[in-house]
Design a protein around this motif. Structure first.
Motif, PDB file in Angstrom:
ATOM      1  N   MET A  60       0.846  -1.200   0.000  1.00  0.00           N
ATOM      2  CA  MET A  60       0.000   0.000   0.000  1.00  0.00           C
ATOM      3  C   MET A  60       0.882   1.251   0.000  1.00  0.00           C
ATOM      4  N   SER A  61       0.466   2.295  -0.698  1.00  0.00           N
ATOM      5  CA  SER A  61       1.298   3.502  -0.735  1.00  0.00           C
ATOM      6  C   SER A  61       1.385   4.095   0.674  1.00  0.00           C
ATOM      7  N   ASP A  63       1.363   7.164   1.689  1.00  0.00           N
ATOM      8  CA  ASP A  63       0.379   8.203   1.958  1.00  0.00           C
ATOM      9  C   ASP A  63      -0.972   7.590   2.316  1.00  0.00           C
ATOM     10  N   ALA A  64      -1.373   6.555   1.557  1.00  0.00           N
ATOM     11  CA  ALA A  64      -2.666   5.917   1.829  1.00  0.00           C
ATOM     12  C   ALA A  64      -2.662   5.319   3.229  1.00  0.00           C
ATOM     13  N   LEU A  66      -0.910   6.248   5.895  1.00  0.00           N
ATOM     14  CA  LEU A  66      -1.013   7.301   6.919  1.00  0.00           C
ATOM     15  C   LEU A  66      -2.434   7.864   6.993  1.00  0.00           C
ATOM     16  N   LEU A  67      -3.044   8.068   5.830  1.00  0.00           N
ATOM     17  CA  LEU A  67      -4.410   8.619   5.807  1.00  0.00           C
ATOM     18  C   LEU A  67      -5.396   7.639   6.439  1.00  0.00           C
ATOM     19  N   LEU A  68      -5.222   6.346   6.206  1.00  0.00           N
ATOM     20  CA  LEU A  68      -6.113   5.357   6.832  1.00  0.00           C
ATOM     21  C   LEU A  68      -5.956   5.360   8.346  1.00  0.00           C
ATOM     22  N   PHE A  70      -5.055   7.845  10.224  1.00  0.00           N
ATOM     23  CA  PHE A  70      -5.680   9.042  10.772  1.00  0.00           C
ATOM     24  C   PHE A  70      -7.202   9.041  10.563  1.00  0.00           C
ATOM     25  N   ALA A  71      -7.683   8.327   9.544  1.00  0.00           N
ATOM     26  CA  ALA A  71      -9.146   8.182   9.392  1.00  0.00           C
ATOM     27  C   ALA A  71      -9.690   7.394  10.588  1.00  0.00           C
ATOM     28  N   SER A 114       4.760  15.288   7.399  1.00  0.00           N
ATOM     29  CA  SER A 114       3.477  14.811   6.877  1.00  0.00           C
ATOM     30  C   SER A 114       2.601  14.314   8.024  1.00  0.00           C
ATOM     31  N   LEU A 118      -1.103  15.938   9.414  1.00  0.00           N
ATOM     32  CA  LEU A 118      -2.345  15.177   9.629  1.00  0.00           C
ATOM     33  C   LEU A 118      -2.774  15.226  11.098  1.00  0.00           C
TER      34      LEU A 118
ATOM     35  N   ALA B  64     -13.447  11.420   9.237  1.00  0.00           N
ATOM     36  CA  ALA B  64     -13.047  10.069   8.821  1.00  0.00           C
ATOM     37  C   ALA B  64     -13.415   9.853   7.359  1.00  0.00           C
ATOM     38  N   LEU B  67     -10.980  11.685   5.092  1.00  0.00           N
ATOM     39  CA  LEU B  67      -9.662  11.026   5.099  1.00  0.00           C
ATOM     40  C   LEU B  67      -9.691   9.728   4.299  1.00  0.00           C
ATOM     41  N   ALA B  71      -7.508   8.848   1.182  1.00  0.00           N
ATOM     42  CA  ALA B  71      -6.652   7.653   1.237  1.00  0.00           C
ATOM     43  C   ALA B  71      -6.800   6.873  -0.065  1.00  0.00           C
ATOM     44  N   ALA B  74      -4.976   8.818  -2.731  1.00  0.00           N
ATOM     45  CA  ALA B  74      -3.514   8.693  -2.629  1.00  0.00           C
ATOM     46  C   ALA B  74      -3.059   7.385  -3.277  1.00  0.00           C
ATOM     47  N   GLU B  75      -3.800   6.318  -2.992  1.00  0.00           N
ATOM     48  CA  GLU B  75      -3.463   5.011  -3.565  1.00  0.00           C
ATOM     49  C   GLU B  75      -3.637   5.039  -5.093  1.00  0.00           C
ATOM     50  N   ALA B  78      -0.784   6.947  -6.617  1.00  0.00           N
ATOM     51  CA  ALA B  78       0.503   6.229  -6.540  1.00  0.00           C
ATOM     52  C   ALA B  78       0.546   5.023  -7.468  1.00  0.00           C
ATOM     53  N   LYS B  79      -0.594   4.335  -7.587  1.00  0.00           N
ATOM     54  CA  LYS B  79      -0.583   3.069  -8.303  1.00  0.00           C
ATOM     55  C   LYS B  79      -1.019   3.173  -9.764  1.00  0.00           C
ATOM     56  N   TRP B 121      -2.008  18.043   0.726  1.00  0.00           N
ATOM     57  CA  TRP B 121      -1.218  16.987   1.386  1.00  0.00           C
ATOM     58  C   TRP B 121      -1.043  15.804   0.439  1.00  0.00           C
TER      59      TRP B 121
END
Lengths: 216, 216
Positions: A60-61, A63-64, A66-68, A70-71, A114, A118, B64, B67, B71, B74-75, B78-79, B121
């Motif tokens: 998983m990236s 960024d994704a 970290l966002l999860l 914090f979600a 980062s 968040l 949530a 975010l 998320a 972001a994925e 990236a992908k 971000w």
């Protein structure tokens, strides 16, 4: 507002038994305690915990990820932590944002700016009133957490990871001494508990009065 | 870097058929196209889409929800999106961050500064090279999207929601005319397609040469 207390540390430092000890101490001195944990603590949080684990192989990236995290934290704050604090309850949480700095920032070497962006976005100005970091050398934690066989190459690698996690925790305690403290968890359980008692008093979570009652 | 084009609009404005039309146009003029959508486009994104939908009854906290959306984004970046752009491909995406401004910011009235913080971000300075918003009155979209029965109380409420979504889209096009354009989608399909052709040329996505070739 109630007090918000978080407990942190690497594997094997005694988080579980000390969490129970702190809860009993707080309740003995009249605190109405809510005990919770991260990631998790809500339906959504547990679902995200599952996603974070099941997708770990797929790279998983960052960024994704970290966002999860914090979600899950945003949901935990909205549904559990803030309502309890607003009712005047004491919230005792097994890991919180400091774990993100230690594991993702320190261990995985993600950009700490980062994380801090968040943290501000999700928490505003809310920070734990007190964070207790149970600190012990990585070998001590490992020896307690697992079997005592010689580490193989991959376990060695993990050691370096946990060295960075531990260093990040120590760094946090140095930067925020007014709200984060280290407890030496490499000593015997009674001595660890004595330190915790003293720190709770020092941070005005326990009254010195109730401290001497408990010690007597 | 390839071109990044996104298509936006409320329900019933013809997003699906115009997405196909744009893809054919771009391919006819030599673009190597990747077509994708949000939320989704990756395994994690589809799982989060499921979470966002299945938890919608439980009143997930607004933070949530935002975010989780970012998320997934972001994925997706990236992908799918960034690797394609870096190979020089043209990415055509069914909804992107402008939908978050329109639906969460406009429709649900979440704080747009919060959205913009997460946009920065997650995306840094990356913005679509061109966003086409298919615009039509809510009644026109509704009539095309669903049956033509009289709206009940709840559908009326939805109308107000979609009015706010539409207004937010129009607002975005006014604020960022260099990268976002409105296409009047209330007219016949051929006229809509003609506008899209003109806009793609105006935004330098299609060469004027290929435009006249296609029109001829």
């Amino acid at each position: 507002m109630g007090k918000f207390i978080t407990l942190e540390g690497i594997e094997g430092v005694g988080k579980t038994s000390n969490l129970r000890f702190i809860k009993e101490l707080l309740e003995a001195s009249g605190h109405d305690c809510v005990v919770t944990r991260e990631p998790g603590g809500t339906n959504l949080g547990e679902a995200l915990r599952g996603l974070l684990l099941s997708h770990s192989d797929e790279n998983m990236s960052e960024d994704a990820e970290l966002l999860l995290m914090f979600a899950a934290r945003a949901e935990h704050l909205a549904k559990v932590i803030l309502p309890a604090l607003e009712k005047g309850q004491t919230v005792l949480c097994d890991r919180f944002t400091e774990a993100t700095y230690a594991y993702q920032g320190g261990g995985r070497q993600l950009d700490t700016d980062s994380i801090s962006d968040l943290e501000d976005w999700v928490q505003g100005e809310l920070r734990p009133d007190m964070t207790i970091i149970l600190d012990a050398p990585v070998e001590v934690g490992r020896a307690r957490a697992s079997s005592r066989s010689e580490p193989d190459r991959i376990e060695k690698e993990q050691d370096e990871f946990f060295q960075r996690v531990r260093a990040a925790y120590i760094d946090l305690a140095e930067h925020y001494p007014h709200r984060i403290c280290l407890v030496d968890a490499s000593v015997g359980i009674e001595e660890v508990q004595h330190q915790i008692l003293e720190k709770l008093s020092e941070f005005d979570i326990l009254e010195p009065q109730s401290l001497s009652d408990i010690e007597a």
